[in-house]
Design an enzyme around this catalytic site. Structure first.
Site, PDB file in Angstrom:
ATOM      1  N   GLN A 159      -2.279   2.831   3.476  1.00 31.54           N
ATOM      2  CA  GLN A 159      -1.024   2.764   4.226  1.00 31.54           C
ATOM      3  C   GLN A 159      -1.187   3.569   5.514  1.00 31.54           C
ATOM      4  O   GLN A 159      -1.551   4.741   5.482  1.00 31.54           O
ATOM      5  CB  GLN A 159       0.141   3.315   3.408  1.00 31.54           C
ATOM      6  N   HIS A 162       6.469  -1.532   3.565  1.00 31.08           N
ATOM      7  CA  HIS A 162       6.176  -2.877   4.032  1.00 31.08           C
ATOM      8  C   HIS A 162       5.292  -3.603   3.031  1.00 31.08           C
ATOM      9  O   HIS A 162       4.492  -2.997   2.336  1.00 31.08           O
ATOM     10  CB  HIS A 162       5.543  -2.881   5.423  1.00 31.08           C
ATOM     11  N   ASN A 217       0.867  -1.172   0.000  1.00 31.96           N
ATOM     12  CA  ASN A 217       0.000   0.000   0.000  1.00 31.96           C
ATOM     13  C   ASN A 217       0.909   1.228   0.000  1.00 31.96           C
ATOM     14  O   ASN A 217       1.859   1.289   0.769  1.00 31.96           O
ATOM     15  CB  ASN A 217      -0.902   0.026   1.238  1.00 31.96           C
TER      16      ASN A 217
END
Length: 119
Positions: free
Chosen positions: A99, A105, A92
């Site tokens: 996010q 990540h 994201n």
């Protein structure tokens, strides 16, 4: 500064060991741990140990590390036994995409049917 730990970053604190997480795998460049709000039976986050706000800035600065993250995602899928049935990997990027922690990540999701389009 990009690449350096950020004092206010949740994931930097997990990398430093000052906030606990349920670790799944660790390499020289990555850390993988279970999501605290799983959206599938298997929901693991794979993060770089270096701080970049999103996958795009990480890829531009350290392409080998983003490759490490993707390689780890495949290993996690195999370890979790979701590789034969299918799994999803998601970055994201930005608040509008969901996010919430601005440290790059990757989500590894599997263990149930995943519909398209997502969310």
């Amino acid at each position: 500064m990009a690449g350096e730990p950020q004092a206010d970053c949740l994931f930097c604190k997990i990398v430093a060991g000052t906030i606990p997480a349920t670790l799944v795998r660790e390499t020289e460049t990555t850390l993988a741990f279970r999501d605290i709000n799983p959206q599938a039976p298997t929901h693991v986050l794979v993060i770089p140990k270096v701080h970049y706000p999103d996958a795009v800035t990480l890829a531009a600065a350290e392409p080998a590390v983003i490759a490490d993250i993707l390689r780890e995602a495949g290993q996690i899928a195999a370890d979790e036994k979701i590789d034969d049935h299918g799994y999803r990997v998601v970055f994201n990027t930005g608040a509008g995409a969901g996010q919430t922690v601005f440290h790059a990540h990757l989500h590894v999701l599997g263990g149930r049917g995943l519909q398209w389009p997502p969310g």
